[in-house]
Design a protein around this motif. Structure first.
Motif, PDB file in Angstrom:
ATOM      1  N   PRO A   1      17.129  -6.710 -13.752  1.00 53.92           N
ATOM      2  CA  PRO A   1      16.609  -5.389 -13.380  1.00 53.92           C
ATOM      3  C   PRO A   1      17.588  -4.253 -13.640  1.00 53.92           C
ATOM      4  N   ALA A   2      18.883  -4.530 -13.551  1.00 52.76           N
ATOM      5  CA  ALA A   2      19.881  -3.484 -13.766  1.00 52.76           C
ATOM      6  C   ALA A   2      19.907  -3.017 -15.222  1.00 52.76           C
ATOM      7  N   GLU A   3      19.351  -3.811 -16.134  1.00 52.65           N
ATOM      8  CA  GLU A   3      19.357  -3.461 -17.542  1.00 52.65           C
ATOM      9  C   GLU A   3      18.007  -2.928 -18.015  1.00 52.65           C
ATOM     10  N   VAL A   4      17.161  -2.569 -17.060  1.00 48.03           N
ATOM     11  CA  VAL A   4      15.826  -2.038 -17.366  1.00 48.03           C
ATOM     12  C   VAL A   4      15.765  -0.579 -16.906  1.00 48.03           C
ATOM     13  N   PRO A   5      15.257   0.332 -17.750  1.00 47.66           N
ATOM     14  CA  PRO A   5      15.145   1.734 -17.338  1.00 47.66           C
ATOM     15  C   PRO A   5      14.413   1.874 -16.009  1.00 47.66           C
ATOM     16  N   GLY A   6      15.015   2.632 -15.083  1.00 43.68           N
ATOM     17  CA  GLY A   6      14.447   2.772 -13.751  1.00 43.68           C
ATOM     18  C   GLY A   6      14.069   4.183 -13.372  1.00 43.68           C
ATOM     19  N   SER A   7      13.964   5.070 -14.361  1.00 43.33           N
ATOM     20  CA  SER A   7      13.546   6.451 -14.105  1.00 43.33           C
ATOM     21  C   SER A   7      12.961   7.021 -15.387  1.00 43.33           C
TER      22      SER A   7
ATOM     23  N   PRO B   1       0.793  -1.230   0.000  1.00 42.66           N
ATOM     24  CA  PRO B   1       0.000   0.000   0.000  1.00 42.66           C
ATOM     25  C   PRO B   1       0.826   1.281   0.000  1.00 42.66           C
ATOM     26  N   GLY B   2       2.079   1.221   0.410  1.00 45.99           N
ATOM     27  CA  GLY B   2       2.903   2.431   0.398  1.00 45.99           C
ATOM     28  C   GLY B   2       3.619   2.666  -0.912  1.00 45.99           C
ATOM     29  N   SER B   3       3.419   1.799  -1.879  1.00 40.17           N
ATOM     30  CA  SER B   3       4.142   1.905  -3.142  1.00 40.17           C
ATOM     31  C   SER B   3       3.431   2.825  -4.125  1.00 40.17           C
ATOM     32  N   VAL B   4       4.211   3.386  -5.038  1.00 43.66           N
ATOM     33  CA  VAL B   4       3.608   4.160  -6.125  1.00 43.66           C
ATOM     34  C   VAL B   4       2.872   3.216  -7.075  1.00 43.66           C
ATOM     35  N   THR B   5       3.341   1.994  -7.159  1.00 44.15           N
ATOM     36  CA  THR B   5       2.693   1.009  -8.033  1.00 44.15           C
ATOM     37  C   THR B   5       1.230   0.815  -7.649  1.00 44.15           C
ATOM     38  N   TRP B   6       0.942   0.656  -6.372  1.00 43.71           N
ATOM     39  CA  TRP B   6      -0.452   0.505  -5.954  1.00 43.71           C
ATOM     40  C   TRP B   6      -1.249   1.767  -6.266  1.00 43.71           C
TER      41      TRP B   6
ATOM     42  N   TYR C   1       8.090   4.835  -9.423  1.00 41.91           N
ATOM     43  CA  TYR C   1       7.276   3.829 -10.105  1.00 41.91           C
ATOM     44  C   TYR C   1       8.139   3.005 -11.059  1.00 41.91           C
ATOM     45  N   TYR C   2       8.934   3.681 -11.877  1.00 38.34           N
ATOM     46  CA  TYR C   2       9.792   2.947 -12.807  1.00 38.34           C
ATOM     47  C   TYR C   2      10.784   2.056 -12.065  1.00 38.34           C
ATOM     48  N   ALA C   3      11.324   2.560 -10.961  1.00 46.61           N
ATOM     49  CA  ALA C   3      12.260   1.747 -10.177  1.00 46.61           C
ATOM     50  C   ALA C   3      11.554   0.532  -9.580  1.00 46.61           C
ATOM     51  N   GLU C   4      10.347   0.733  -9.053  1.00 43.55           N
ATOM     52  CA  GLU C   4       9.581  -0.391  -8.499  1.00 43.55           C
ATOM     53  C   GLU C   4       9.277  -1.430  -9.569  1.00 43.55           C
ATOM     54  N   GLN C   5       8.992  -0.974 -10.764  1.00 42.28           N
ATOM     55  CA  GLN C   5       8.587  -1.892 -11.824  1.00 42.28           C
ATOM     56  C   GLN C   5       9.736  -2.768 -12.334  1.00 42.28           C
TER      57      GLN C   5
END
Length: 286
Positions: free
Chosen positions: A155-161, A11-16, A140-144
């Motif tokens: 995950p290190a090879e996926v855009p995180g921002s 519930p504290g995530s931007v994803t939710w 959100y991008y980092a969570e995803q």
């Protein structure tokens, strides 16, 4: 099942916060229009999928997978990811230009699908009026990256921002084009066959205009929400007035969906996740 397990996010995530928006049904369609512009990704779908014969079933399965990754327990999310990885590992396709055979689970293709999906979710929610700061967008991008790991990506090879996503799009745009398969898919997405319960009245000679026109409105909005460079690939004008019209429409649609009863707006996985979160909070304060 562990009632304290809030899954990959919570519930504290931007994803939710983002995925609690029913307007993401428009975002999912936007992502499909965008994904079709990658020739290999489109070939992989066309050569391995019966999406024309089972469009709504495929959509329901995709929606269930996304909901499981976002709202399921950790075990449920990981199991869903494992099933998807096993499926992808078996699939092959042929490059439409070089004739080269390739695997569907190539990191480049998985990354394209992931980025276009999460960028569509975030940008559609924000343009519909969901208040998010730039820092929350980056979170959100980092969570995803956690969902990227589920399908087998590093995950290190996926855009995180947001900046990394914009950079990714700049790098990959020269590879995108409107192939015949992409054009056919876009037309299909714009006017697919309606589910059988809605099609039956038409077979009986009844007018089904409202349902068809409502879907066309959603599809038109999803297409208009594409980046200008993507609309131009499809032959669209990419003018600011198109973006303004899309923003106004998607904001109105968000308000309409927000007025629906909660049981219509939230699926069973989302409701179960909220209940686990409530019980976990009650346990901490009890």
């Amino acid at each position: 099942m562990n009632s304290d397990d809030l899954g990959l996010f919570g519930p504290g995530s931007v994803t939710w916060k983002v995925h609690g928006e029913p307007i993401l049904i428009v975002a999912g369609l936007r992502a499909l229009y965008l994904q079709a512009l990658h020739p290999r990704a489109m070939a992989g779908v066309a050569q391995n999928s019966n999406y024309r014969a089972d469009a709504w079933g495929r959509l329901a399965r995709t929606a269930t997978y996304v909901a499981t990754a976002v709202y399921g327990t950790t075990a449920e999310a990981e199991a869903a990811g494992a099933r998807l990885r096993r499926l992808h590992a078996r699939l092959r396709a042929t490059d439409p230009f070089t004739g080269e055979p390739f695997r569907i689970d190539e990191p480049e293709l998985l990354r394209w699908v992931h980025v276009t999906e999460v960028e569509s979710f975030l940008s559609t929610a924000r343009r519909a009026g969901l208040p998010l700061t730039d820092a929350e967008a980056d979170r959100y991008y980092a969570e995803q990256r956690r969902t990227a790991a589920l399908v087998g990506l590093d995950p290190a090879e996926v855009p995180g921002s947001a900046a990394e996503v914009a950079g990714y799009y700049r790098r990959i745009r020269p590879e995108l084009r409107l192939t015949r398969e992409a054009a056919e898919t876009a037309l299909f997405l714009t006017a697919p066959p309606l589910p059988w319960k809605l099609s039956l009245p038409a077979r009986l000679g009844l007018n089904l205009g409202p349902a068809r026109w409502a879907y066309l409105g959603v599809a038109g909005t999803a297409f208009a929400l594409l980046p200008a460079w993507a609309r131009r690939r499809y032959g669209g004008l990419g003018l600011p007035v198109t973006e303004l019209s899309a923003d106004l429409t998607v904001r109105a649609l968000r308000l309409t969906l927000a007025a629906l009863p909660r049981r219509w707006r939230e699926g069973p996985l989302q409701q179960a996740a909220k209940e686990r979160a409530r019980l976990a909070t009650a346990g901490l304060t009890g």
